[in-house]
Enzyme design. Sequence first.
Site, PDB file in Angstrom:
ATOM      1  N   LEU A  33       0.817  -1.221   0.000  1.00 45.06           N
ATOM      2  CA  LEU A  33       0.000   0.000   0.000  1.00 45.06           C
ATOM      3  C   LEU A  33       0.848   1.267   0.000  1.00 45.06           C
ATOM      4  CD1 LEU A  33      -2.778  -1.072   2.545  1.00 45.06           C
ATOM      5  CD2 LEU A  33      -2.718  -1.383   0.057  1.00 45.06           C
ATOM      6  N   HIS A  37      -3.352   4.106  -2.644  1.00 44.54           N
ATOM      7  CA  HIS A  37      -4.338   3.243  -1.983  1.00 44.54           C
ATOM      8  C   HIS A  37      -4.963   3.981  -0.785  1.00 44.54           C
ATOM      9  CE1 HIS A  37      -1.300   0.202  -3.574  1.00 44.54           C
ATOM     10  NE2 HIS A  37      -2.409  -0.221  -4.139  1.00 44.54           N
ATOM     11  N   LYS A 149      -5.571   6.048 -11.841  1.00 48.82           N
ATOM     12  CA  LYS A 149      -4.279   5.646 -12.412  1.00 48.82           C
ATOM     13  C   LYS A 149      -4.459   4.438 -13.343  1.00 48.82           C
ATOM     14  CE  LYS A 149       0.111   3.857 -11.971  1.00 48.82           C
ATOM     15  NZ  LYS A 149      -0.253   2.476 -12.010  1.00 48.82           N
TER      16      LYS A 149
END
Length: 280
Positions: A33, A37, A149
């Site tokens: 992460l 995230h 993204k």
Amino acid sequence: MQVIESVQEMQTAAMQLRFGGHLIALVPTMGCLHEGHLSLIRLAREKADKVIVSIFVNPEQFGPSEDFADYPRTWKEDLEACRANGVDFVFHPSAEAMYPEGFSSFVEEKQVSSGLCGVSRPTHFKGVSTVCLKLFNLVRPDFSYFGQKDAQQCAVIKKMVRDFNIPTEVIVGETVREADGLALSSRNRYLSKSQREEALAISSSLFEAKSMVEKGVVNVDRVIAEITHLLSLKRRIRVIYVQVVDDETMEAVKTIQPGRSRVCVAAWIDGIRLIDNCLL
Ligand code: AMP
């Protein structure tokens, strides 16, 4: 924060939350992460009162010659990050739990997933859609969070949700970038200093494209030529594609429609595959 590894336990826990009247958000991840995230987790907390983060490196979305075995796994740090960001449940199933012996059903979206990454990674979106459908069925989230993204992934999931009438609202979070523009990605940790310097050309060429469009350029070929030129100046970069697509259908467009056309790039930096995109 509760960590759940069993598929049945996750289903039961989510059902109890639902019966308790809670609004549930799901943030599917493959772990390792980073701020990208975490921005989704924070967005999720704004709308839902229970946030479930799945951490599962999904073997089905990696091709046979891809980096499944080498994909970074940072379990302890991930748990800490989830705890620090107010996650209620971390769902961390094994591959055997998600794909038990005899598993034989797959989801294949056939339009949005066919171009861009679908060309060089022909089984990727089948793996992504399949695992997301399983997660949606297990958790039945009111809201599901995905990052811009991975623009094509967002479009494929939105399409699957629409096609299958899945009762979840897909919410897309903005791409989080380093201060110099590089889009955060779990794969960035593979980059050496010099590879990272060259990788920066991906985001800077996208920003250059955006500024061309802001100055009135609507010719797709000119924009693609400029990006391709800027990337060609970097000797470690090998372009997989540079394309301008409709933001919803992911189909290539001939003329740029500001606010509706998205330029997408995938490239190898030596052996590391990176993607990025920008709404024009
Ligand atoms: P991954 O762990 O790479 O499968 O990513 C999990 C989720 O985080 C996906 O919805 C990604 O699109 C999202 N994500 C990855 N990188 C970023 C980023 N730089 N900014 C925003 N979201 C991201």
